[in-house]
Design an enzyme around this catalytic site. Structure first.
Site, PDB file in Angstrom:
ATOM      1  N   GLU A  56      15.074  -3.381  15.945  1.00  0.00           N
ATOM      2  CA  GLU A  56      13.725  -3.792  15.536  1.00  0.00           C
ATOM      3  C   GLU A  56      13.802  -4.441  14.152  1.00  0.00           C
ATOM      4  O   GLU A  56      14.557  -4.012  13.289  1.00  0.00           O
ATOM      5  CB  GLU A  56      12.810  -2.552  15.479  1.00  0.00           C
ATOM      6  CG  GLU A  56      11.381  -2.885  15.070  1.00  0.00           C
ATOM      7  CD  GLU A  56      10.438  -1.678  15.099  1.00  0.00           C
ATOM      8  OE1 GLU A  56      10.904  -0.536  14.964  1.00  0.00           O
ATOM      9  OE2 GLU A  56       9.215  -1.891  15.268  1.00  0.00           O
ATOM     10  N   LYS A 140       5.089  -5.614  20.504  1.00  0.00           N
ATOM     11  CA  LYS A 140       4.896  -4.157  20.362  1.00  0.00           C
ATOM     12  C   LYS A 140       3.442  -3.822  20.664  1.00  0.00           C
ATOM     13  O   LYS A 140       2.518  -4.348  20.016  1.00  0.00           O
ATOM     14  CB  LYS A 140       5.260  -3.757  18.926  1.00  0.00           C
ATOM     15  CG  LYS A 140       5.338  -2.264  18.672  1.00  0.00           C
ATOM     16  CD  LYS A 140       5.869  -2.032  17.239  1.00  0.00           C
ATOM     17  CE  LYS A 140       6.178  -0.596  16.926  1.00  0.00           C
ATOM     18  NZ  LYS A 140       6.845  -0.441  15.608  1.00  0.00           N
ATOM     19  N   CYS A 181      10.088   0.537  19.699  1.00  0.00           N
ATOM     20  CA  CYS A 181       9.972   1.709  18.830  1.00  0.00           C
ATOM     21  C   CYS A 181       8.816   2.649  19.169  1.00  0.00           C
ATOM     22  O   CYS A 181       8.909   3.435  20.105  1.00  0.00           O
ATOM     23  CB  CYS A 181       9.918   1.243  17.373  1.00  0.00           C
ATOM     24  SG  CYS A 181      10.488   2.525  16.242  1.00  0.00           S
TER      25      CYS A 181
HETATM   26  N1  LIG Z   1       8.867   2.751  13.502  1.00  0.00           N
HETATM   27  C1  LIG Z   1       8.166   3.033  14.594  1.00  0.00           C
HETATM   28  O1  LIG Z   1       7.564   2.155  15.192  1.00  0.00           O
HETATM   29  C2  LIG Z   1       8.071   4.391  15.151  1.00  0.00           C
HETATM   30  C3  LIG Z   1       8.594   5.565  14.443  1.00  0.00           C
HETATM   31  O2  LIG Z   1       9.304   5.504  13.445  1.00  0.00           O
HETATM   32  C4  LIG Z   1       8.207   6.862  15.019  1.00  0.00           C
HETATM   33  O3  LIG Z   1       7.519   6.866  16.051  1.00  0.00           O
HETATM   34  O4  LIG Z   1       8.549   7.904  14.463  1.00  0.00           O
END
Ligand SMILES: NC(=O)CC(=O)C(=O)O
Length: 304
Positions: A56, A140, A181
């Site tokens: 990401e 996302k 994520c």
């Molecule tokens: N960074 C993200 O999008 C998510 C995350 O770090 C988490 O759900 O914990």
């Protein structure tokens, strides 16, 4: 292409080699970030993978103030041909040429994307085939807005807009579902991908030092077991001089919930040979895919 025709006939699931690049040295200079990512893609290709994955937000520091500054116009529309030569995105151009040069599938982590018509900014993953064509993307869907007092406060929605579609792509070895994520915390997304025939789900991600130790592995093993799919998240390497400290620990989990490989926190390339036999055996031995009770609860994938 209609959704029904797209959903028909997922590819026969065949063995393939997956490479995760837990990328380090992601700093303020976008050109340097792209140059380093390209070098690491070429390095990963020497292990002869069929699919390479980046993490990401690989071309910019991770933080809501950075997204609008680093955002690029991509202009990809599913089902329509995309002319890389006319792309305004330097990241897309680099990813396309790297995929073509390595002759591999490439999931290009994610980058901040500015929509050409609305000007909204998204956290977007793009996917390339071995000819370097941009064939799929995922914005996302669930924005990372959390506040754990004394630990971490993060609000992607300060500058980002959430995507509105679920996404997968077909290769010659598997149908692969996409998420990014925080999307992993919403089991519906993975469930929908699995019901759409995905055998493998890949989510570029960047958990942190608070949520990573508790939830990173747990969520991946959970999504893998409840959907009986291979599940993988690819993280940036941890950089304690950066504003956001990524957990690292990029990982691949099989449909029985077994962790097949796991990185530590530094820059690393991980290879895994994905074996469809485990997928078939999990589904035959524990046949939940045929035991659902849609007379008791609704099938959330219907209509998607
Ligand atoms: N960074 C993200 O999008 C998510 C995350 O770090 C988490 O759900 O914990």
């Amino acid at each position: 292409m209609t959704l029904m025709s797209k959903l028909a006939n997922p590819p026969t699931f065949k063995p393939f080699r997956l490479a995760l690049i837990q990328l380090g040295s992601i700093g303020a200079n976008k050109s340097d970030n792209l140059k380093h990512a390209r070098e690491m893609i070429l390095k990963a290709a020497s292990g002869k993978p069929d699919l390479i994955v980046l993490p990401e937000c690989f071309n910019s520091p991770y933080g809501h103030v950075h997204f609008p500054v680093y955002a690029e116009k991509i202009g990809f529309k599913p089902g329509e041909a995309y002319d890389i030569g006319k792309s305004e995105s330097e990241s897309v151009k680099m990813l396309s040429s790297a995929a073509k040069e390595c002759r591999t599938w490439l999931i290009g982590g994610s980058i901040p994307e500015r929509d050409a018509s609305s000007d909204d900014v998204y956290n977007t993953c793009t996917v390339y085939n071995p000819q370097g064509e941009l064939v799929a993307s995922h914005r996302k869907v669930h924005l990372f807005d959390i506040d754990i007092p004394g630990k971490i406060k993060f609000k992607e929605s300060e500058t980002l807009t959430g995507g509105t579609t679920t996404n997968f792509f077909d290769t010659d070895f598997a149908r692969i579902g996409l998420g990014i994520c925080y999307d992993i915390r919403f089991p519906e997304l993975a469930m929908i991908s699995a019901r759409q025939g995905c055998q493998v789900l890949v989510y570029p991600g960047a958990f942190n030092m608070t949520t990573g130790p508790l939830h990173w592995e747990l969520l991946q093993r959970g999504r893998a077991v409840d959907n009986q799919v291979f599940f993988s998240m690819c993280s940036p390497a941890r950089d304690t001089t950066a504003g956001y400290h990524a957990w690292g620990h990029s990982m691949v989990v099989d449909p029985m919930g077994k962790v097949l490989c796991e990185a530590e926190e530094g820059e690393q390339i991980l290879y895994t040979d994905v074996d469809p036999k485990v997928f078939d055996e999990a589904r035959a031995g524990i046949p939940v895919t045929m035991q659902r009770r849609f007379d008791v609860y609704p099938d959330v994938s219907v209509g998607l």
